[in-house]
Scaffold this motif. Sequence first.
Motif, PDB file in Angstrom:
ATOM      1  N   TYR A  38       4.831   6.600  -6.288  1.00  0.00           N
ATOM      2  CA  TYR A  38       4.327   7.611  -5.376  1.00  0.00           C
ATOM      3  C   TYR A  38       3.423   6.933  -4.361  1.00  0.00           C
ATOM      4  CZ  TYR A  38       1.796  11.555  -3.492  1.00  0.00           C
ATOM      5  OH  TYR A  38       1.232  12.456  -2.645  1.00  0.00           O
ATOM      6  N   GLN A  39       3.703   7.151  -3.071  1.00  0.00           N
ATOM      7  CA  GLN A  39       2.947   6.521  -2.006  1.00  0.00           C
ATOM      8  C   GLN A  39       2.124   7.550  -1.254  1.00  0.00           C
ATOM      9  OE1 GLN A  39       5.323   4.134   0.641  1.00  0.00           O
ATOM     10  NE2 GLN A  39       3.672   3.873   2.115  1.00  0.00           N
ATOM     11  N   SER A  40       0.896   7.183  -0.908  1.00  0.00           N
ATOM     12  CA  SER A  40       0.020   8.034  -0.102  1.00  0.00           C
ATOM     13  C   SER A  40      -0.620   7.162   0.973  1.00  0.00           C
ATOM     14  CB  SER A  40      -1.052   8.660  -0.990  1.00  0.00           C
ATOM     15  OG  SER A  40      -1.891   9.488  -0.227  1.00  0.00           O
ATOM     16  N   ASN A  41      -0.762   7.709   2.161  1.00  0.00           N
ATOM     17  CA  ASN A  41      -1.277   6.931   3.290  1.00  0.00           C
ATOM     18  C   ASN A  41      -2.439   7.655   3.949  1.00  0.00           C
ATOM     19  OD1 ASN A  41       1.080   5.114   3.171  1.00  0.00           O
ATOM     20  ND2 ASN A  41       2.184   6.911   3.869  1.00  0.00           N
ATOM     21  N   GLY A  42      -3.355   6.874   4.490  1.00  0.00           N
ATOM     22  CA  GLY A  42      -4.442   7.468   5.263  1.00  0.00           C
ATOM     23  C   GLY A  42      -5.580   6.510   5.479  1.00  0.00           C
ATOM     24  N   ASN A  43      -6.326   6.737   6.550  1.00  0.00           N
ATOM     25  CA  ASN A  43      -7.538   5.973   6.860  1.00  0.00           C
ATOM     26  C   ASN A  43      -7.342   4.460   6.863  1.00  0.00           C
ATOM     27  OD1 ASN A  43      -8.976   8.351   7.117  1.00  0.00           O
ATOM     28  ND2 ASN A  43      -9.523   8.378   4.949  1.00  0.00           N
ATOM     29  N   GLY A  44      -6.240   3.996   7.462  1.00  0.00           N
ATOM     30  CA  GLY A  44      -6.025   2.558   7.594  1.00  0.00           C
ATOM     31  C   GLY A  44      -5.615   1.845   6.332  1.00  0.00           C
ATOM     32  N   MET A  45      -5.246   2.591   5.300  1.00  0.00           N
ATOM     33  CA  MET A  45      -4.760   1.957   4.075  1.00  0.00           C
ATOM     34  C   MET A  45      -3.668   2.820   3.458  1.00  0.00           C
ATOM     35  SD  MET A  45      -7.832   2.392   1.356  1.00  0.00           S
ATOM     36  CE  MET A  45      -7.141   2.732  -0.215  1.00  0.00           C
ATOM     37  N   SER A  46      -2.963   2.230   2.517  1.00  0.00           N
ATOM     38  CA  SER A  46      -1.903   2.934   1.811  1.00  0.00           C
ATOM     39  C   SER A  46      -2.055   2.647   0.332  1.00  0.00           C
ATOM     40  CB  SER A  46      -0.540   2.441   2.315  1.00  0.00           C
ATOM     41  OG  SER A  46       0.502   3.180   1.751  1.00  0.00           O
ATOM     42  N   VAL A  47      -1.726   3.622  -0.493  1.00  0.00           N
ATOM     43  CA  VAL A  47      -1.861   3.486  -1.939  1.00  0.00           C
ATOM     44  C   VAL A  47      -0.508   3.760  -2.578  1.00  0.00           C
ATOM     45  CG1 VAL A  47      -3.025   4.350  -4.001  1.00  0.00           C
ATOM     46  CG2 VAL A  47      -4.254   4.251  -1.830  1.00  0.00           C
ATOM     47  N   LEU A  48      -0.129   2.920  -3.529  1.00  0.00           N
ATOM     48  CA  LEU A  48       1.124   3.086  -4.246  1.00  0.00           C
ATOM     49  C   LEU A  48       0.827   3.200  -5.732  1.00  0.00           C
ATOM     50  CD1 LEU A  48       4.237   3.117  -4.000  1.00  0.00           C
ATOM     51  CD2 LEU A  48       4.184   0.665  -4.388  1.00  0.00           C
ATOM     52  N   SER A  49       1.144   4.352  -6.299  1.00  0.00           N
ATOM     53  CA  SER A  49       1.007   4.555  -7.739  1.00  0.00           C
ATOM     54  C   SER A  49       2.322   4.121  -8.371  1.00  0.00           C
ATOM     55  CB  SER A  49       0.716   6.022  -8.028  1.00  0.00           C
ATOM     56  OG  SER A  49       0.654   6.236  -9.409  1.00  0.00           O
ATOM     57  N   VAL A  50       2.267   3.089  -9.209  1.00  0.00           N
ATOM     58  CA  VAL A  50       3.477   2.505  -9.795  1.00  0.00           C
ATOM     59  C   VAL A  50       3.637   2.941 -11.241  1.00  0.00           C
ATOM     60  CG1 VAL A  50       4.697   0.347 -10.263  1.00  0.00           C
ATOM     61  CG2 VAL A  50       3.215   0.520  -8.252  1.00  0.00           C
ATOM     62  N   LEU A  51       2.615   2.757 -12.039  1.00  0.00           N
ATOM     63  CA  LEU A  51       2.577   3.162 -13.446  1.00  0.00           C
ATOM     64  C   LEU A  51       1.248   3.860 -13.690  1.00  0.00           C
ATOM     65  CD1 LEU A  51       3.765  -0.202 -15.059  1.00  0.00           C
ATOM     66  CD2 LEU A  51       5.125   1.882 -14.831  1.00  0.00           C
ATOM     67  N   ALA A  52       1.099   4.461 -14.849  1.00  0.00           N
ATOM     68  CA  ALA A  52      -0.159   5.134 -15.175  1.00  0.00           C
ATOM     69  C   ALA A  52      -1.346   4.177 -15.082  1.00  0.00           C
ATOM     70  CB  ALA A  52      -0.082   5.741 -16.574  1.00  0.00           C
ATOM     71  N   ASP A  53      -1.124   2.909 -15.401  1.00  0.00           N
ATOM     72  CA  ASP A  53      -2.210   1.936 -15.366  1.00  0.00           C
ATOM     73  C   ASP A  53      -2.080   0.929 -14.222  1.00  0.00           C
ATOM     74  OD1 ASP A  53       0.002   0.652 -16.380  1.00  0.00           O
ATOM     75  OD2 ASP A  53      -1.093  -0.462 -17.907  1.00  0.00           O
ATOM     76  N   LEU A  54      -1.278   1.257 -13.195  1.00  0.00           N
ATOM     77  CA  LEU A  54      -1.082   0.335 -12.075  1.00  0.00           C
ATOM     78  C   LEU A  54      -1.046   1.089 -10.754  1.00  0.00           C
ATOM     79  CD1 LEU A  54      -0.494  -2.403 -10.801  1.00  0.00           C
ATOM     80  CD2 LEU A  54       1.931  -2.037 -11.341  1.00  0.00           C
ATOM     81  N   THR A  55      -2.047   0.825  -9.931  1.00  0.00           N
ATOM     82  CA  THR A  55      -2.110   1.336  -8.567  1.00  0.00           C
ATOM     83  C   THR A  55      -2.281   0.144  -7.646  1.00  0.00           C
ATOM     84  OG1 THR A  55      -3.148   3.371  -9.329  1.00  0.00           O
ATOM     85  CG2 THR A  55      -3.382   2.852  -6.998  1.00  0.00           C
ATOM     86  N   VAL A  56      -1.509   0.117  -6.562  1.00  0.00           N
ATOM     87  CA  VAL A  56      -1.584  -0.976  -5.589  1.00  0.00           C
ATOM     88  C   VAL A  56      -2.093  -0.398  -4.277  1.00  0.00           C
ATOM     89  CG1 VAL A  56      -0.305  -2.762  -4.348  1.00  0.00           C
ATOM     90  CG2 VAL A  56       0.360  -2.155  -6.694  1.00  0.00           C
TER      91      VAL A  56
END
Length: 119
Positions: A38-56
């Motif tokens: 799951y990808q979310s974007n905003g404020n000059g950065m992007s976040v990718l939720s990969v696993l319950a214990d892994l966010t990039v």
Amino acid sequence: MPVLSVRTGTPYPPWRDPREATRLLRYALRRHGFTHTYQSNGNGMSVLSVLADLTVWCRSGLFIWNEEGRGACHPADDPAGAARLISRHHRRPIFGDIPSGGRTGSMARPSPVTGSVRD
């Protein structure tokens, strides 16, 4: 080494745009078996939720994540390399975690042989 094409007039190459760099990472991780992201974007950065214990996170030209309690990072202009590093250190999704009722086709477990006859 993969070559990323950029349209003329694009204000930033893909790795300078965190949304695009994260999208490319998401596709690279998919090739390693991480299919529910799951990808979310905003404020000059992007976040990718990969696993319950892994966010990039992607910002300032870097992918950033936690690995064994420590911060790890990789240049955002190499999403395939980041995907390789992530897949080495984090558990890949395993089909064996799916209940047998959810499998179909070649991944389905055969029914146990019981010796009973069904009418």
